[in-house]
Design a protein around this motif. Structure first.
Motif, mmCIF file in Angstrom:
data_model
loop_
_atom_site.group_PDB
_atom_site.id
_atom_site.type_symbol
_atom_site.label_atom_id
_atom_site.label_comp_id
_atom_site.label_asym_id
_atom_site.label_seq_id
_atom_site.Cartn_x
_atom_site.Cartn_y
_atom_site.Cartn_z
ATOM 1 N N LEU A 1 -0.229 15.405 96.157
ATOM 2 C CA LEU A 1 -1.570 15.483 95.717
ATOM 3 C C LEU A 1 -1.852 14.614 94.367
ATOM 4 N N GLY A 2 -0.687 13.919 93.810
ATOM 5 C CA GLY A 2 -0.678 12.963 92.977
ATOM 6 C C GLY A 2 -1.468 13.411 91.624
ATOM 7 N N GLU A 3 -2.403 12.464 91.247
ATOM 8 C CA GLU A 3 -3.079 12.822 89.768
ATOM 9 C C GLU A 3 -4.027 13.998 89.890
ATOM 10 N N ALA A 4 -4.246 14.406 91.225
ATOM 11 C CA ALA A 4 -5.246 15.723 90.947
ATOM 12 C C ALA A 4 -4.860 16.955 90.553
ATOM 13 N N MET A 5 -3.287 16.867 90.375
ATOM 14 C CA MET A 5 -2.675 18.013 89.869
ATOM 15 C C MET A 5 -2.542 17.771 88.380
ATOM 16 N N GLU A 6 -2.460 19.049 87.746
ATOM 17 C CA GLU A 6 -2.094 18.804 86.122
ATOM 18 C C GLU A 6 -0.861 18.377 85.834
ATOM 19 N N THR A 7 -0.664 17.792 84.882
ATOM 20 C CA THR A 7 0.600 17.322 84.434
ATOM 21 C C THR A 7 1.544 18.388 83.767
ATOM 22 N N ARG A 8 2.821 18.060 83.629
ATOM 23 C CA ARG A 8 3.753 18.945 83.328
ATOM 24 C C ARG A 8 3.195 19.303 81.855
ATOM 25 N N GLU A 9 2.857 18.463 81.167
ATOM 26 C CA GLU A 9 2.298 18.658 79.751
ATOM 27 C C GLU A 9 1.368 19.543 79.787
ATOM 28 N N GLN A 10 0.311 19.401 80.367
ATOM 29 C CA GLN A 10 -0.867 20.090 80.679
ATOM 30 C C GLN A 10 -0.220 21.772 81.061
ATOM 31 N N MET A 11 0.425 21.835 81.925
ATOM 32 C CA MET A 11 0.862 23.209 82.602
ATOM 33 C C MET A 11 1.662 23.888 81.105
ATOM 34 N N TRP A 12 2.407 23.245 80.491
ATOM 35 C CA TRP A 12 3.057 23.820 79.437
ATOM 36 C C TRP A 12 1.952 23.936 78.123
#
Length: 407
Positions: free
Chosen positions: A290-301
């Motif tokens: 899904l590439g950039e559509a997914m949240e980044t790890r930074e956003q997740m944390w």
């Protein structure tokens, strides 16, 4: 960045929205012009043209929804087209018995999730035990190792096939099923192992209403979510089943599972995922797909840290920190007992409403002893704390509140 697309997005709808934005900008609509200024990387140049090109409107729309450009947005929609499922769009009244069983047995992650649905599925199977031999998806929903063995021996490729009411693979039906059939832990693990040995993908999943955070098999095992643990419980054998999936290749970075399980202070899911590499795992198959559509790890944390801080979950912050997650920016709220146990919060509910929803028995008792009024109705739904407990299927909390009323 993470996609902020609406539910069930379509390319046709987005094209229409881009044209509408283009027309509005050409007509000098202030709101449209502000939208371009907020999201177009070269807004003033784009707006300087009297015609405001369609590609400028498309770029604005793409950036507004979290994509680097129109091409990236279109690429995501094409990938997502075959992965989306909208449970609410299913007309269960038209389903034949096998599909009806699978539909009733599964967590749908909407307002219909509740124990009576799963009991209805169990009743269907009691009335027609041969349903498990009707197809692989019924056998998986029932976690029936005998029926699965029969079908997979005859046709091993069924383990990878999509079907049933939600067009899922069998492993997905097994991990999202909450039908009360009295299966043992060994039976459930045996059924899962049969599917995995036959080639089932431990990272199988779907996009709920086309949104870009995948609901994986692991998500289904861990369960829970916004509707609460009573309506969207974890699998009865969550730890053992999640461990099996992780050992067989399920990726530990599961953004939706982390979101669904963040609402309560329980950290067992995080402990298990950290054991299997959550802190520093390479990109998951879904992140690659899904590439950039997914949240980044930074956003997740950040979401995990912010929620834990706001709710005073100090043990969770400590756990994250122990595994190398930077929690230095966390603003830990220290939970205090309310001065007024009947004060309304920003949801228009009392502390007793919230404790009833969470099934927090010690807090319910303490609030009642401090003078909390169980007859107060919240401002949004006009319901009492008992109603909240019953809606959340917090049976012990409901009984406690009923007993207090009787006293």
């Amino acid at each position: 960045m993470a996609s902020t697309l609406p539910d069930n997005p379509s390319l046709e709808w987005l094209r229409h929205e881009a044209r509408r934005l283009q027309r509005a900008v050409r007509q000098g609509d202030p709101e449209a012009v502000t939208t371009v200024r907020q999201h177009h990387p070269h807004a003033e140049i784009a707006l300087a043209s009297e015609q405001f090109a369609l590609h400028g409107a498309q770029l604005t729309m793409a950036r507004r929804y979290g994509f680097s450009g129109w091409a990236a947005l279109v690429r995501y929609l094409r990938v997502a087209a075959g992965l989306g499922t909208d449970p609410a769009a299913l007309d269960e009244s038209e389903l034949e018995p096998a599909d009806h069983f699978c539909s009733l047995a599964s967590l749908r992650y909407d307002g219909t999730d509740e124990p009576p649905r799963w009991q209805m599925a169990a009743d269907l199977l009691v009335a027609d035990p041969d349903l498990v031999d009707r197809n692989i998806w019924v056998a998986a929903s029932a976690a029936d190792p005998v029926a699965l063995a029969r079908q997979l021996t005859a046709q091993p490729s069924l383990a990878m096939s999509k079907g049933g009411p939600y067009r899922w693979t069998p492993l997905m039906y097994l991990t999202y099923s909450r039908v009360p059939l009295g299966r043992t832990r060994d039976e459930t693990l045996s059924a899962t192992t049969l599917l995995l040995d036959a080639g089932a993908d431990p990272n199988a999943g779907y996009l709920w209403c086309g949104l870009s955070t995948p609901f994986t098999a692991l998500t289904g095992v861990f369960g829970e979510g916004e509707q609460g643990a009573g309506r969207q419980p974890q699998h009865p054998f969550a730890d053992a089943l999640a461990t099996l999936l992780l050992e067989r290749g399920a990726h530990p970075v599961d953004q939706q599972a982390l979101y669904n399980r963040m609402f309560r202070p329980d950290n067992s899911h995080l402990e298990l995922l950290f054991t299997h590499g959550l802190a520093d795992a390479d990109p998951s198959p879904w992140e690659r797909r899904l590439g950039e559509a997914m949240e980044t790890r930074e956003q997740m944390w950040k979401r995990q840290i912010d929620w834990a801080g706001e709710r005073g979950y100090s043990a969770r912050l400590d756990l994250l920190s122990q595994h190398g997650i930077d929690t230095s920016g966390a603003d830990l709220t220290i939970s205090t007992f309310p001065l007024d146990p009947n004060a309304l919060d920003n949801e228009g509910a009392t502390p007793l409403h919230q404790a009833a929803w969470a099934g927090d028995l010690p807090l319910i008792r303490r609030l009642l002893e401090a003078g909390a009024d169980p007859t107060i109705c919240d401002m949004r739904y006009g319901t009492t704390p008992l109603d909240w407990a019953e809606h959340a299927y917090q049976s012990e909390a409901a009984e406690l509140l009923r007993a207090y009323r009787r006293d």
